[in-house]
Design a protein around this motif. Structure first.
Motif, PDB file in Angstrom:
ATOM      1  N   SER A 232       9.065   1.069   6.817  1.00  0.00           N
ATOM      2  CA  SER A 232      10.022   1.605   5.840  1.00  0.00           C
ATOM      3  C   SER A 232      11.387   0.973   6.049  1.00  0.00           C
ATOM      4  CB  SER A 232      10.139   3.130   5.975  1.00  0.00           C
ATOM      5  OG  SER A 232       8.890   3.759   5.777  1.00  0.00           O
ATOM      6  N   LEU A 233      12.118   0.845   4.955  1.00  0.00           N
ATOM      7  CA  LEU A 233      13.459   0.269   5.003  1.00  0.00           C
ATOM      8  C   LEU A 233      14.475   1.314   4.562  1.00  0.00           C
ATOM      9  CD1 LEU A 233      14.612  -3.236   4.077  1.00  0.00           C
ATOM     10  CD2 LEU A 233      15.798  -1.335   3.008  1.00  0.00           C
ATOM     11  N   PHE A 234      15.544   1.434   5.352  1.00  0.00           N
ATOM     12  CA  PHE A 234      16.612   2.379   5.055  1.00  0.00           C
ATOM     13  C   PHE A 234      17.923   1.605   4.902  1.00  0.00           C
ATOM     14  CE2 PHE A 234      13.394   4.959   6.969  1.00  0.00           C
ATOM     15  CZ  PHE A 234      13.520   6.213   6.388  1.00  0.00           C
ATOM     16  N   GLU A 235      18.694   1.958   3.888  1.00  0.00           N
ATOM     17  CA  GLU A 235      20.003   1.350   3.659  1.00  0.00           C
ATOM     18  C   GLU A 235      21.069   2.420   3.877  1.00  0.00           C
ATOM     19  OE1 GLU A 235      19.780  -0.187  -0.281  1.00  0.00           O
ATOM     20  OE2 GLU A 235      18.471  -1.858   0.265  1.00  0.00           O
ATOM     21  N   ALA A 240      14.891   3.545   1.258  1.00  0.00           N
ATOM     22  CA  ALA A 240      14.823   2.596   0.148  1.00  0.00           C
ATOM     23  C   ALA A 240      13.385   2.424  -0.331  1.00  0.00           C
ATOM     24  CB  ALA A 240      15.409   1.246   0.554  1.00  0.00           C
ATOM     25  N   TYR A 241      12.469   2.071   0.577  1.00  0.00           N
ATOM     26  CA  TYR A 241      11.067   1.933   0.211  1.00  0.00           C
ATOM     27  C   TYR A 241      10.208   1.815   1.460  1.00  0.00           C
ATOM     28  CZ  TYR A 241      11.886  -3.072   1.046  1.00  0.00           C
ATOM     29  OH  TYR A 241      12.224  -4.273   1.607  1.00  0.00           O
ATOM     30  N   SER A 242       8.891   1.964   1.258  1.00  0.00           N
ATOM     31  CA  SER A 242       7.906   1.798   2.326  1.00  0.00           C
ATOM     32  C   SER A 242       6.820   0.848   1.867  1.00  0.00           C
ATOM     33  CB  SER A 242       7.263   3.143   2.712  1.00  0.00           C
ATOM     34  OG  SER A 242       8.182   3.982   3.346  1.00  0.00           O
ATOM     35  N   THR A 243       6.239   0.134   2.798  1.00  0.00           N
ATOM     36  CA  THR A 243       5.102  -0.710   2.465  1.00  0.00           C
ATOM     37  C   THR A 243       3.866   0.165   2.315  1.00  0.00           C
ATOM     38  OG1 THR A 243       4.581  -1.030   4.815  1.00  0.00           O
ATOM     39  CG2 THR A 243       6.043  -2.647   3.773  1.00  0.00           C
ATOM     40  N   GLY A 244       2.914  -0.302   1.506  1.00  0.00           N
ATOM     41  CA  GLY A 244       1.668   0.435   1.321  1.00  0.00           C
ATOM     42  C   GLY A 244       1.761   1.575   0.326  1.00  0.00           C
ATOM     43  N   ASP A 245       2.929   1.756  -0.316  1.00  0.00           N
ATOM     44  CA  ASP A 245       3.095   2.818  -1.310  1.00  0.00           C
ATOM     45  C   ASP A 245       2.769   2.246  -2.685  1.00  0.00           C
ATOM     46  OD1 ASP A 245       3.721   5.068  -2.723  1.00  0.00           O
ATOM     47  OD2 ASP A 245       5.829   5.122  -2.143  1.00  0.00           O
ATOM     48  N   GLY A 272      10.727  -3.160  -2.552  1.00  0.00           N
ATOM     49  CA  GLY A 272       9.850  -3.705  -1.527  1.00  0.00           C
ATOM     50  C   GLY A 272       8.800  -4.669  -2.027  1.00  0.00           C
ATOM     51  N   PRO A 273       8.002  -5.208  -1.118  1.00  0.00           N
ATOM     52  CA  PRO A 273       6.983  -6.207  -1.460  1.00  0.00           C
ATOM     53  C   PRO A 273       5.957  -5.703  -2.463  1.00  0.00           C
ATOM     54  CG  PRO A 273       7.349  -6.104   0.911  1.00  0.00           C
ATOM     55  CD  PRO A 273       8.069  -4.944   0.327  1.00  0.00           C
ATOM     56  N   ILE A 276       6.918  -6.441  -6.017  1.00  0.00           N
ATOM     57  CA  ILE A 276       6.764  -7.863  -6.359  1.00  0.00           C
ATOM     58  C   ILE A 276       5.306  -8.174  -6.654  1.00  0.00           C
ATOM     59  CG2 ILE A 276       7.094 -10.217  -5.527  1.00  0.00           C
ATOM     60  CD1 ILE A 276       9.294  -9.158  -3.705  1.00  0.00           C
ATOM     61  N   SER A 277       4.401  -7.673  -5.848  1.00  0.00           N
ATOM     62  CA  SER A 277       2.975  -7.938  -6.045  1.00  0.00           C
ATOM     63  C   SER A 277       2.498  -7.421  -7.394  1.00  0.00           C
ATOM     64  CB  SER A 277       2.164  -7.288  -4.914  1.00  0.00           C
ATOM     65  OG  SER A 277       2.556  -7.789  -3.660  1.00  0.00           O
ATOM     66  N   GLU A 278       2.966  -6.237  -7.787  1.00  0.00           N
ATOM     67  CA  GLU A 278       2.556  -5.684  -9.077  1.00  0.00           C
ATOM     68  C   GLU A 278       3.101  -6.510 -10.235  1.00  0.00           C
ATOM     69  OE1 GLU A 278       0.421  -3.231  -9.563  1.00  0.00           O
ATOM     70  OE2 GLU A 278       0.168  -3.006  -7.396  1.00  0.00           O
ATOM     71  N   ALA A 279       4.348  -6.959 -10.113  1.00  0.00           N
ATOM     72  CA  ALA A 279       4.961  -7.743 -11.195  1.00  0.00           C
ATOM     73  C   ALA A 279       4.275  -9.091 -11.367  1.00  0.00           C
ATOM     74  CB  ALA A 279       6.453  -7.929 -10.918  1.00  0.00           C
ATOM     75  N   LEU A 280       3.797  -9.663 -10.270  1.00  0.00           N
ATOM     76  CA  LEU A 280       3.159 -10.988 -10.334  1.00  0.00           C
ATOM     77  C   LEU A 280       1.771 -10.935 -10.965  1.00  0.00           C
ATOM     78  CD1 LEU A 280       4.202 -12.501  -6.880  1.00  0.00           C
ATOM     79  CD2 LEU A 280       5.140 -13.017  -9.143  1.00  0.00           C
ATOM     80  N   GLN A 281       1.273  -9.748 -11.269  1.00  0.00           N
ATOM     81  CA  GLN A 281      -0.013  -9.652 -11.958  1.00  0.00           C
ATOM     82  C   GLN A 281       0.076 -10.078 -13.420  1.00  0.00           C
ATOM     83  OE1 GLN A 281      -1.911  -5.855 -11.451  1.00  0.00           O
ATOM     84  NE2 GLN A 281      -1.435  -5.752  -9.255  1.00  0.00           N
ATOM     85  N   TYR A 282       1.305 -10.144 -13.947  1.00  0.00           N
ATOM     86  CA  TYR A 282       1.499 -10.552 -15.331  1.00  0.00           C
ATOM     87  C   TYR A 282       1.663 -12.070 -15.388  1.00  0.00           C
ATOM     88  CZ  TYR A 282       2.244  -5.618 -16.322  1.00  0.00           C
ATOM     89  OH  TYR A 282       2.084  -4.263 -16.443  1.00  0.00           O
ATOM     90  N   LEU A 283       0.880 -12.697 -16.235  1.00  0.00           N
ATOM     91  CA  LEU A 283       0.930 -14.151 -16.356  1.00  0.00           C
ATOM     92  C   LEU A 283       2.229 -14.589 -17.016  1.00  0.00           C
ATOM     93  CD1 LEU A 283      -2.742 -14.812 -17.553  1.00  0.00           C
ATOM     94  CD2 LEU A 283      -1.821 -14.977 -15.229  1.00  0.00           C
ATOM     95  N   ASN A 284       2.711 -15.746 -16.596  1.00  0.00           N
ATOM     96  CA  ASN A 284       3.901 -16.378 -17.189  1.00  0.00           C
ATOM     97  C   ASN A 284       5.179 -15.539 -17.032  1.00  0.00           C
ATOM     98  OD1 ASN A 284       2.244 -18.526 -18.151  1.00  0.00           O
ATOM     99  ND2 ASN A 284       1.682 -17.272 -19.936  1.00  0.00           N
ATOM    100  N   VAL A 285       5.176 -14.650 -16.074  1.00  0.00           N
ATOM    101  CA  VAL A 285       6.384 -13.848 -15.820  1.00  0.00           C
ATOM    102  C   VAL A 285       7.096 -14.395 -14.594  1.00  0.00           C
ATOM    103  CG1 VAL A 285       7.263 -11.601 -15.136  1.00  0.00           C
ATOM    104  CG2 VAL A 285       5.507 -11.738 -16.882  1.00  0.00           C
ATOM    105  N   ARG A 286       8.374 -14.681 -14.779  1.00  0.00           N
ATOM    106  CA  ARG A 286       9.198 -15.125 -13.656  1.00  0.00           C
ATOM    107  C   ARG A 286       9.986 -13.923 -13.156  1.00  0.00           C
ATOM    108  NH1 ARG A 286      14.755 -18.733 -13.595  1.00  0.00           N
ATOM    109  NH2 ARG A 286      15.294 -18.200 -11.450  1.00  0.00           N
ATOM    110  N   GLY A 287       9.880 -13.641 -11.868  1.00  0.00           N
ATOM    111  CA  GLY A 287      10.566 -12.484 -11.301  1.00  0.00           C
ATOM    112  C   GLY A 287      11.683 -12.875 -10.363  1.00  0.00           C
ATOM    113  N   ASP A 288      12.797 -12.185 -10.474  1.00  0.00           N
ATOM    114  CA  ASP A 288      13.916 -12.313  -9.540  1.00  0.00           C
ATOM    115  C   ASP A 288      14.051 -10.998  -8.784  1.00  0.00           C
ATOM    116  OD1 ASP A 288      15.187 -14.977 -10.222  1.00  0.00           O
ATOM    117  OD2 ASP A 288      15.152 -14.036 -12.193  1.00  0.00           O
ATOM    118  N   TYR A 289      14.033 -11.097  -7.454  1.00  0.00           N
ATOM    119  CA  TYR A 289      14.069  -9.894  -6.621  1.00  0.00           C
ATOM    120  C   TYR A 289      15.406  -9.833  -5.888  1.00  0.00           C
ATOM    121  CZ  TYR A 289      12.701  -6.335  -3.260  1.00  0.00           C
ATOM    122  OH  TYR A 289      12.638  -5.193  -2.511  1.00  0.00           O
ATOM    123  N   VAL A 290      16.036  -8.660  -5.904  1.00  0.00           N
ATOM    124  CA  VAL A 290      17.372  -8.501  -5.314  1.00  0.00           C
ATOM    125  C   VAL A 290      17.397  -7.293  -4.386  1.00  0.00           C
ATOM    126  CG1 VAL A 290      19.824  -8.122  -5.780  1.00  0.00           C
ATOM    127  CG2 VAL A 290      18.469  -9.519  -7.331  1.00  0.00           C
TER     128      VAL A 290
END
Length: 292
Positions: A232-235, A240-245, A272-273, A276-290
């Motif tokens: 988990s990440l805390f700011e 903020a988020y946890s992996t595996g959720d 979190g990651p 990103i993994s869910e967004a990359l399931q869409y073809l031809n989508v460019r993602g910017d992560y901040v």
């Protein structure tokens, strides 16, 4: 610098917001006023007592810094739990008052030592405030533009503590003692003691978790912890988020992208990651992560 660091520490400890910041600043200003008006009268025209103010500040500063790390543990508040802003702000303000009172007394003592405010020299008080304001500006530039980037909060606190102690001994004429403080500080830095102390404080601040990494930046503190295989990440102490959720990641991404006829670009702010993994399931989508 001391003010900013302590405010950040208590904000990080309690996951504070703007309301808590108001309480902290109010406590700090009241302490400054009380120290400048009442406490300073005990140190009137006494160089030895004025030097004692710097020594007291040099001891209070690291003590309050450590207290900010351990206060949740003392109160039995679980790590990551959001605390009521009024309670957290009021308690933090009480902790900040002793040091701010000493700083208020130091300001008055320095004013008297330099002759400002004495008969016939009242017009010079503006120059003293200008010097103080310049110190705020220089300290802010150093802290934001250099110190936060190059070293951790523990190292900065150690340097500020040494400055207080050395200056106090210098006023007393004990320059050999001041030199010993400087050499001791350099030795602690060379041995990596600030980094090790920072790790110990982080572990105490997150009981039940394995602290994988904790870093300070201009924007605040980012801490990554692990428990039972979940990371988990805390700011600034706020989750903020946890992996595996996966469920949260799916809800964050698919409701938005499925509402668009032909998504091509998306901006992901945190999450979190998994997001990103869910967004990359869409073809031809460019993602910017901040991340902050």
């Amino acid at each position: 610098m001391a003010q900013v660091i302590l405010i950040r520490e208590f904000m990080s400890a309690f996951g504070g917001n703007e309301l808590m910041f108001v309480f902290l600043m109010a406590g700090w200003l009241l302490g400054i006023a009380g120290g400048a008006g009442r406490i300073s009268s005990f140190f009137h025209n006494s160089p030895s007592k004025s030097a004692g103010l710097f020594l007291i500040a040099g001891l209070l500063l690291p003590a309050l810094f450590i207290a900010a790390h351990l206060i949740r543990l003392w109160l039995g508040i679980p790590s990551g739990q959001i605390v009521d802003a009024i309670f957290a702000g009021g308690l933090s303000a009480l902790f900040a008052v002793p040091l701010s009172m000493v700083y208020g007394a130091i300001f008055t003592a320095l004013s008297r030592a330099s002759g400002h405010g004495q008969e016939g020299k009242e017009k010079d008080i503006g120059g003293l405030y200008a010097i103080e304001a310049l110190g705020f500006v220089v300290g802010g530039i150093l802290l934001t533009g250099f110190l936060w980037i190059s070293m951790g909060a523990v190292t900065i606190i150690l340097m500020l503590t040494l400055c207080h102690l050395v200056w106090g001994t210098w006023i007393l004429g004990l320059r050999s003692v001041g030199l010993i403080f400087v050499l001791a500080g350099l030795m602690l830095l060379a041995m990596g003691v600030p980094g090790k102390l920072g790790e110990v404080l982080s572990k105490l601040q997150w009981p039940g978790f394995k602290v994988m990494e904790s870093r300070d930046s201009v924007f605040g503190r980012v801490t990554v912890v692990e428990r039972s295989g979940q990371v988990s990440l805390f700011e600034n102490g706020i989750f903020a988020y946890s992996t595996g959720d996966q469920m949260t990641a799916e809800e964050s991404v698919h409701y938005a992208l499925l509402a668009h006829a032909l998504p091509k670009r998306d901006l992901l702010i945190g999450g979190g990651p998994g997001v990103i993994s869910e967004a990359l399931q869409y073809l031809n989508v460019r993602g910017d992560y901040v991340e902050m």
